[in-house]
Design a protein around this motif. Structure first.
Motif, PDB file in Angstrom:
ATOM      1  N   GLU A  14       0.831  -1.203   0.000  1.00  0.00           N
ATOM      2  CA  GLU A  14       0.000   0.000   0.000  1.00  0.00           C
ATOM      3  C   GLU A  14       0.873   1.263   0.000  1.00  0.00           C
ATOM      4  O   GLU A  14       0.624   2.206  -0.761  1.00  0.00           O
ATOM      5  CB  GLU A  14      -0.904  -0.014   1.234  1.00  0.00           C
ATOM      6  N   THR A  15       1.909   1.260   0.819  1.00  0.00           N
ATOM      7  CA  THR A  15       2.810   2.413   0.895  1.00  0.00           C
ATOM      8  C   THR A  15       3.554   2.632  -0.423  1.00  0.00           C
ATOM      9  O   THR A  15       3.636   3.760  -0.922  1.00  0.00           O
ATOM     10  CB  THR A  15       3.814   2.235   2.054  1.00  0.00           C
ATOM     11  N   VAL A  16       4.083   1.545  -0.973  1.00  0.00           N
ATOM     12  CA  VAL A  16       4.815   1.657  -2.246  1.00  0.00           C
ATOM     13  C   VAL A  16       3.861   2.099  -3.357  1.00  0.00           C
ATOM     14  O   VAL A  16       4.207   2.948  -4.180  1.00  0.00           O
ATOM     15  CB  VAL A  16       5.515   0.324  -2.604  1.00  0.00           C
ATOM     16  N   GLY A  17       2.671   1.529  -3.369  1.00  0.00           N
ATOM     17  CA  GLY A  17       1.685   1.914  -4.373  1.00  0.00           C
ATOM     18  C   GLY A  17       1.317   3.379  -4.289  1.00  0.00           C
ATOM     19  O   GLY A  17       1.201   4.071  -5.311  1.00  0.00           O
ATOM     20  N   THR A  20       4.383   5.551  -5.453  1.00  0.00           N
ATOM     21  CA  THR A  20       4.679   5.495  -6.890  1.00  0.00           C
ATOM     22  C   THR A  20       3.482   5.850  -7.757  1.00  0.00           C
ATOM     23  O   THR A  20       3.605   5.929  -8.978  1.00  0.00           O
ATOM     24  CB  THR A  20       5.175   4.087  -7.286  1.00  0.00           C
ATOM     25  N   GLY A  21       2.322   6.025  -7.140  1.00  0.00           N
ATOM     26  CA  GLY A  21       1.124   6.328  -7.905  1.00  0.00           C
ATOM     27  C   GLY A  21       0.509   5.105  -8.565  1.00  0.00           C
ATOM     28  O   GLY A  21      -0.342   5.227  -9.438  1.00  0.00           O
ATOM     29  N   ASP A  22       0.920   3.916  -8.125  1.00  0.00           N
ATOM     30  CA  ASP A  22       0.396   2.656  -8.674  1.00  0.00           C
ATOM     31  C   ASP A  22      -0.856   2.274  -7.892  1.00  0.00           C
ATOM     32  O   ASP A  22      -0.788   1.657  -6.829  1.00  0.00           O
ATOM     33  CB  ASP A  22       1.467   1.570  -8.575  1.00  0.00           C
ATOM     34  N   ARG A  23      -1.994   2.658  -8.418  1.00  0.00           N
ATOM     35  CA  ARG A  23      -3.264   2.439  -7.710  1.00  0.00           C
ATOM     36  C   ARG A  23      -3.593   0.961  -7.577  1.00  0.00           C
ATOM     37  O   ARG A  23      -4.201   0.544  -6.597  1.00  0.00           O
ATOM     38  CB  ARG A  23      -4.381   3.186  -8.422  1.00  0.00           C
ATOM     39  N   ALA A  27      -4.212  -0.877  -4.049  1.00  0.00           N
ATOM     40  CA  ALA A  27      -5.434  -1.642  -3.790  1.00  0.00           C
ATOM     41  C   ALA A  27      -5.093  -3.068  -3.342  1.00  0.00           C
ATOM     42  O   ALA A  27      -5.738  -3.616  -2.435  1.00  0.00           O
ATOM     43  CB  ALA A  27      -6.316  -1.677  -5.030  1.00  0.00           C
ATOM     44  N   GLU A  28      -4.104  -3.660  -3.973  1.00  0.00           N
ATOM     45  CA  GLU A  28      -3.667  -5.008  -3.583  1.00  0.00           C
ATOM     46  C   GLU A  28      -3.159  -4.999  -2.140  1.00  0.00           C
ATOM     47  O   GLU A  28      -3.426  -5.921  -1.365  1.00  0.00           O
ATOM     48  CB  GLU A  28      -2.570  -5.483  -4.533  1.00  0.00           C
ATOM     49  N   GLY A  29      -2.449  -3.952  -1.778  1.00  0.00           N
ATOM     50  CA  GLY A  29      -1.965  -3.817  -0.410  1.00  0.00           C
ATOM     51  C   GLY A  29      -3.101  -3.697   0.591  1.00  0.00           C
ATOM     52  O   GLY A  29      -3.077  -4.309   1.656  1.00  0.00           O
ATOM     53  N   LYS A  30      -4.103  -2.924   0.244  1.00  0.00           N
ATOM     54  CA  LYS A  30      -5.267  -2.789   1.123  1.00  0.00           C
ATOM     55  C   LYS A  30      -5.968  -4.126   1.286  1.00  0.00           C
ATOM     56  O   LYS A  30      -6.415  -4.474   2.385  1.00  0.00           O
ATOM     57  CB  LYS A  30      -6.237  -1.738   0.570  1.00  0.00           C
ATOM     58  N   LYS A  31      -6.051  -4.893   0.197  1.00  0.00           N
ATOM     59  CA  LYS A  31      -6.675  -6.208   0.250  1.00  0.00           C
ATOM     60  C   LYS A  31      -5.894  -7.140   1.183  1.00  0.00           C
ATOM     61  O   LYS A  31      -6.481  -7.836   2.010  1.00  0.00           O
ATOM     62  CB  LYS A  31      -6.752  -6.814  -1.153  1.00  0.00           C
ATOM     63  N   ASP A  32      -4.570  -7.134   1.061  1.00  0.00           N
ATOM     64  CA  ASP A  32      -3.737  -7.982   1.916  1.00  0.00           C
ATOM     65  C   ASP A  32      -3.852  -7.580   3.384  1.00  0.00           C
ATOM     66  O   ASP A  32      -3.903  -8.437   4.273  1.00  0.00           O
ATOM     67  CB  ASP A  32      -2.275  -7.919   1.483  1.00  0.00           C
ATOM     68  N   THR A  33      -3.887  -6.274   3.641  1.00  0.00           N
ATOM     69  CA  THR A  33      -4.032  -5.792   5.015  1.00  0.00           C
ATOM     70  C   THR A  33      -5.364  -6.247   5.597  1.00  0.00           C
ATOM     71  O   THR A  33      -5.421  -6.720   6.745  1.00  0.00           O
ATOM     72  CB  THR A  33      -3.922  -4.254   5.058  1.00  0.00           C
ATOM     73  N   LEU A  34      -6.414  -6.135   4.827  1.00  0.00           N
ATOM     74  CA  LEU A  34      -7.732  -6.572   5.279  1.00  0.00           C
ATOM     75  C   LEU A  34      -7.758  -8.078   5.512  1.00  0.00           C
ATOM     76  O   LEU A  34      -8.320  -8.554   6.495  1.00  0.00           O
ATOM     77  CB  LEU A  34      -8.803  -6.179   4.254  1.00  0.00           C
ATOM     78  N   LYS A  35      -7.131  -8.822   4.620  1.00  0.00           N
ATOM     79  CA  LYS A  35      -7.038 -10.282   4.766  1.00  0.00           C
ATOM     80  C   LYS A  35      -6.359 -10.634   6.088  1.00  0.00           C
ATOM     81  O   LYS A  35      -6.812 -11.522   6.808  1.00  0.00           O
ATOM     82  CB  LYS A  35      -6.251 -10.853   3.580  1.00  0.00           C
TER      83      LYS A  35
END
Length: 60
Positions: A14-17, A20-23, A27-35
């Motif tokens: 999420e931080t790297v995304g 770097t502006g990689d949405r 989003a993948e980071g947010k999904k992993d955090t929620l998981k």
């Protein structure tokens, strides 16, 4: 322990995304955090059930 790993991995993505502006990565980071958070809640529930079971068995 898997929940901790998922949360950490998610935060990094999420931080790297975000940086770097990689949405998509964000989003993948947010999904992993929620998981990871969901796994943590499941483990907490298992502990509560086990503790209650141990308490009932101890009273017999």
């Amino acid at each position: 322990m898997g929940e901790w790993t998922d949360k950490l991995k998610g935060r990094v993505k999420e931080t790297v995304g975000t940086a770097t502006g990689d949405r998509e990565l964000e989003a993948e980071g947010k999904k992993d955090t929620l998981k990871g958070a969901v796994k943590e809640k499941i483990e907490d529930a298992k502990r509560v059930i086990k503790d209650a079971d141990d308490e009932v068995k101890g009273r017999r």
